[in-house]
Design an enzyme around this catalytic site. Structure first.
Site, PDB file in Angstrom:
ATOM      1  N   ASN A   1      24.811  20.954  -2.266  1.00  0.00           N
ATOM      2  CA  ASN A   1      24.477  22.268  -1.457  1.00  0.00           C
ATOM      3  C   ASN A   1      24.465  23.345  -2.054  1.00  0.00           C
ATOM      4  O   ASN A   1      25.376  24.184  -1.860  1.00  0.00           O
ATOM      5  CB  ASN A   1      25.009  22.071  -0.275  1.00  0.00           C
ATOM      6  CG  ASN A   1      26.767  22.097  -0.425  1.00  0.00           C
ATOM      7  OD1 ASN A   1      27.192  21.672  -1.342  1.00  0.00           O
ATOM      8  ND2 ASN A   1      27.604  22.329   0.603  1.00  0.00           N
TER       9      ASN A   1
ATOM     10  N   PHE B   1      34.107  27.455   5.624  1.00  0.00           N
ATOM     11  CA  PHE B   1      34.898  26.399   5.448  1.00  0.00           C
ATOM     12  C   PHE B   1      35.323  26.001   4.157  1.00  0.00           C
ATOM     13  O   PHE B   1      34.371  26.186   3.239  1.00  0.00           O
ATOM     14  CB  PHE B   1      34.314  25.014   6.073  1.00  0.00           C
ATOM     15  CG  PHE B   1      34.100  25.234   7.692  1.00  0.00           C
ATOM     16  CD1 PHE B   1      35.127  25.081   8.543  1.00  0.00           C
ATOM     17  CD2 PHE B   1      33.062  25.671   8.184  1.00  0.00           C
ATOM     18  CE1 PHE B   1      34.988  24.929   9.813  1.00  0.00           C
ATOM     19  CE2 PHE B   1      32.619  25.685   9.556  1.00  0.00           C
ATOM     20  CZ  PHE B   1      33.682  25.484  10.592  1.00  0.00           C
TER      21      PHE B   1
ATOM     22  N   HIS C   1      35.502  29.597  -2.650  1.00  0.00           N
ATOM     23  CA  HIS C   1      34.940  30.826  -2.013  1.00  0.00           C
ATOM     24  C   HIS C   1      35.704  31.905  -2.675  1.00  0.00           C
ATOM     25  O   HIS C   1      36.814  31.963  -2.999  1.00  0.00           O
ATOM     26  CB  HIS C   1      35.236  30.842  -0.411  1.00  0.00           C
ATOM     27  CG  HIS C   1      34.462  29.408   0.077  1.00  0.00           C
ATOM     28  ND1 HIS C   1      32.959  29.567   0.252  1.00  0.00           N
ATOM     29  CD2 HIS C   1      34.881  28.538   0.960  1.00  0.00           C
ATOM     30  CE1 HIS C   1      32.732  28.457   0.997  1.00  0.00           C
ATOM     31  NE2 HIS C   1      33.695  27.860   1.130  1.00  0.00           N
TER      32      HIS C   1
ATOM     33  N   ARG D   1      29.136  24.779  -7.131  1.00  0.00           N
ATOM     34  CA  ARG D   1      28.523  26.176  -6.472  1.00  0.00           C
ATOM     35  C   ARG D   1      27.349  26.820  -7.364  1.00  0.00           C
ATOM     36  O   ARG D   1      26.481  27.338  -6.776  1.00  0.00           O
ATOM     37  CB  ARG D   1      29.603  27.225  -6.253  1.00  0.00           C
ATOM     38  CG  ARG D   1      30.800  27.037  -5.354  1.00  0.00           C
ATOM     39  CD  ARG D   1      30.177  26.712  -4.186  1.00  0.00           C
ATOM     40  NE  ARG D   1      31.394  26.461  -3.124  1.00  0.00           N
ATOM     41  CZ  ARG D   1      31.439  26.003  -2.093  1.00  0.00           C
ATOM     42  NH1 ARG D   1      30.336  25.294  -1.523  1.00  0.00           N
ATOM     43  NH2 ARG D   1      32.538  25.854  -1.029  1.00  0.00           N
TER      44      ARG D   1
ATOM     45  N   ASP E   1      37.401  17.410  -2.471  1.00  0.00           N
ATOM     46  CA  ASP E   1      36.473  18.197  -1.712  1.00  0.00           C
ATOM     47  C   ASP E   1      36.644  19.775  -1.937  1.00  0.00           C
ATOM     48  O   ASP E   1      36.646  20.806  -1.410  1.00  0.00           O
ATOM     49  CB  ASP E   1      36.257  18.110  -0.121  1.00  0.00           C
ATOM     50  CG  ASP E   1      35.411  18.711   0.428  1.00  0.00           C
ATOM     51  OD1 ASP E   1      34.371  19.172  -0.153  1.00  0.00           O
ATOM     52  OD2 ASP E   1      35.457  18.868   1.707  1.00  0.00           O
TER      53      ASP E   1
ATOM     54  N   HIS F   1      32.493  20.610  -5.330  1.00  0.00           N
ATOM     55  CA  HIS F   1      31.626  21.666  -5.047  1.00  0.00           C
ATOM     56  C   HIS F   1      31.694  22.565  -6.282  1.00  0.00           C
ATOM     57  O   HIS F   1      32.655  23.452  -6.468  1.00  0.00           O
ATOM     58  CB  HIS F   1      31.705  22.565  -3.893  1.00  0.00           C
ATOM     59  CG  HIS F   1      31.458  21.407  -2.506  1.00  0.00           C
ATOM     60  ND1 HIS F   1      30.171  21.456  -1.910  1.00  0.00           N
ATOM     61  CD2 HIS F   1      32.423  21.024  -1.890  1.00  0.00           C
ATOM     62  CE1 HIS F   1      30.467  20.602  -1.072  1.00  0.00           C
ATOM     63  NE2 HIS F   1      31.718  20.213  -0.821  1.00  0.00           N
TER      64      HIS F   1
END
Length: 441
Positions: free
Chosen positions: A104, A333, A319, A74, A315, A72
């Site tokens: 996403n 998560f 954050h 972001r 993965d 990810h």
């Protein structure tokens, strides 16, 4: 650019290390020489009249560049968590040369313009190779299929609604049929929403002790089973994201045994940690899928060993510290993974003798290349010059303050590990080196 990597310790496919000298011209491995050849003579013969950058790899493991097919980045939309520039820098520091990013984002990568933005930003960062996935459904809402043809033409390498499971079976079947007609894979986040709403950790002792709603194993396995049947019906290449449960593994193993085109991945944290290891309500231990039971951990390890699970992914899910400070119930998560993946697995499994070094390297290089039909993942003449140098001896402590990623959210803080990447080369260009970083400091 011409590179000459001398005195490299290279695996020969049989878990034996051989000394090799590697000659790189431009973006390609031009020659691989036996270790007993005189390096001065090679330089004179092949490097006459040109500028050659020498890298002495004495004592270092030299592998194909590591590949991570589930990350990810972001951007766009969540640049406070990560940007494509910081994410690819972190990947390079972790020894990765090719990464595949999930859709996403905000906006979701569900149209050609966002695919182009991701590719342009990655080219601008000039670090590792970025392969974008596109969403299966518009805005990942599960209601309407995206324009698969336009997304493929724009550069998407597969379709996934990662972050959420596609809840409607007919929608998933339609997606698989369309992807199969285009010879494209469907990559599935397997989770039945009706079983997980409001849950933060796995259903088990930790959840009971802290009064938390738990995520049951069957929430993952139900979708795995459904999707295997749909993959059999449509003939699509179906790839299961971040497998974490014994039940899912049983289904994948059965599907493979009868010839269904299914592949699967697992993350380092699901191979190393269980819910019994969670020390308290620290959200740096909160990820999805959650940490499962020790029995599930062992099932994942055995599945990777016997080929039921094909590859290792991180993965990587950064954050902000403010978001993770909200606690186990409210925090998002996810944990970061690029910079600790190889040393964690090398220390836990190779140094203890459970795995061969060859197995670990294969699951992070040649195997993902085979699963997703990439040209990379090979250390041989004519292959792309994507190369990683790794120090297997030096011990180092995990310190999130030194991470290149914006995310510091890891449960592995203060773990002492070996097997740290030292130099990362992409298309013949050194994109990161520990030596350069140390000299700047």
């Amino acid at each position: 650019m011409t590179l000459f990597i001398k005195n490299a310790n290279v695996l020969n496919g049989q878990n034996e290390l051989e000394i090799k000298h590697i000659w790189v011209e431009g973006s390609q491995i031009e020659h691989i020489f036996a270790g007993d050849q005189n390096t001065a003579e090679l330089l004179q013969q092949y490097g006459a009249g040109q500028e050659v950058t020498e890298i002495d790899a004495t004592g270092k493991l030299v592998t194909p560049g590591l590949i991570d097919m589930h990350v990810h980045l972001r951007e766009p939309g969540f640049e406070h968590k990560e940007t494509i520039a910081t994410g690819t820098a972190s990947a390079a520091k972790g020894g990765f040369t090719t990464i595949a990013c999930m859709p996403n984002t905000r906006p979701v990568t569900d149209n050609a313009d966002v695919v182009k933005l991701v590719l342009d930003k990655a080219a601008e960062a000039g670090s590792v190779k970025v392969l974008p996935y596109a969403a299966i459904t518009v805005n990942e809402l599960g209601r309407e299929l995206t324009n698969f043809a336009a997304l493929k033409a724009a550069g998407a390498i597969g379709f996934t609604d990662d972050g959420v499971g596609v809840q409607n079976a007919q929608m998933m079947k339609n997606a698989m049929a369309l992807a199969a007609s285009m010879d494209m894979p469907v990559i599935a986040h397997c989770e039945d929403d009706s079983l997980v709403v409001g849950a933060a950790v796995s259903e088990g002792e930790f959840a009971r002790k802290h009064g938390l709603k738990g995520i049951p194993n069957e929430s993952e396995a139900i979708h795995v089973g459904r999707d295997i049947l749909l993959a059999e019906a449509t003939g699509v290449h179906y790839h299961v994201c971040h497998v974490s449960t014994e039940q899912s593994i049983r289904l994948i193993r059965l599907a493979k045994s009868i010839g269904i085109k299914v592949t699967a991945e697992v993350c380092p944290h699901h191979l190393i940690l269980s819910d019994e290891d969670i020390p308290g309500m620290d959200a740096n231990w909160k990820m999805n899928p959650p940490l499962r039971t020790p029995r599930d951990v062992e099932a994942c390890i055995e599945a990777l060993e016997d080929g039921t699970i094909d590859i290792i992914v991180t993965d990587h899910a950064p954050h902000s510290e403010e978001e993770k400070a909200k606690g186990m119930e409210l925090a998002p998560f996810g944990i970061v993974g690029f910079e600790t993946a190889f040393p964690l697995l090398y220390t836990k499994f190779v140094q203890t003798g459970r795995w061969t070094l060859q197995m670990l390297v294969d699951r992070m290089t040649s195997d993902p290349a085979k699963v997703f039909r990439l040209a990379t993942g090979r250390l041989e003449q004519g292959a792309p010059a994507d190369i990683t140098l790794i120090d297997l001896e030096t011990e180092q402590t995990v310190d999130p303050t030194t991470f290149a990623t914006k995310g510091k959210n890891t449960p592995f803080t203060n773990w002492t590990l070996q097997g740290w990447p030292q130099t990362t080369i992409v298309d013949g260009q050194v994109v990161w080196s520990q030596e350069a970083t140390a000299s700047k400091a």
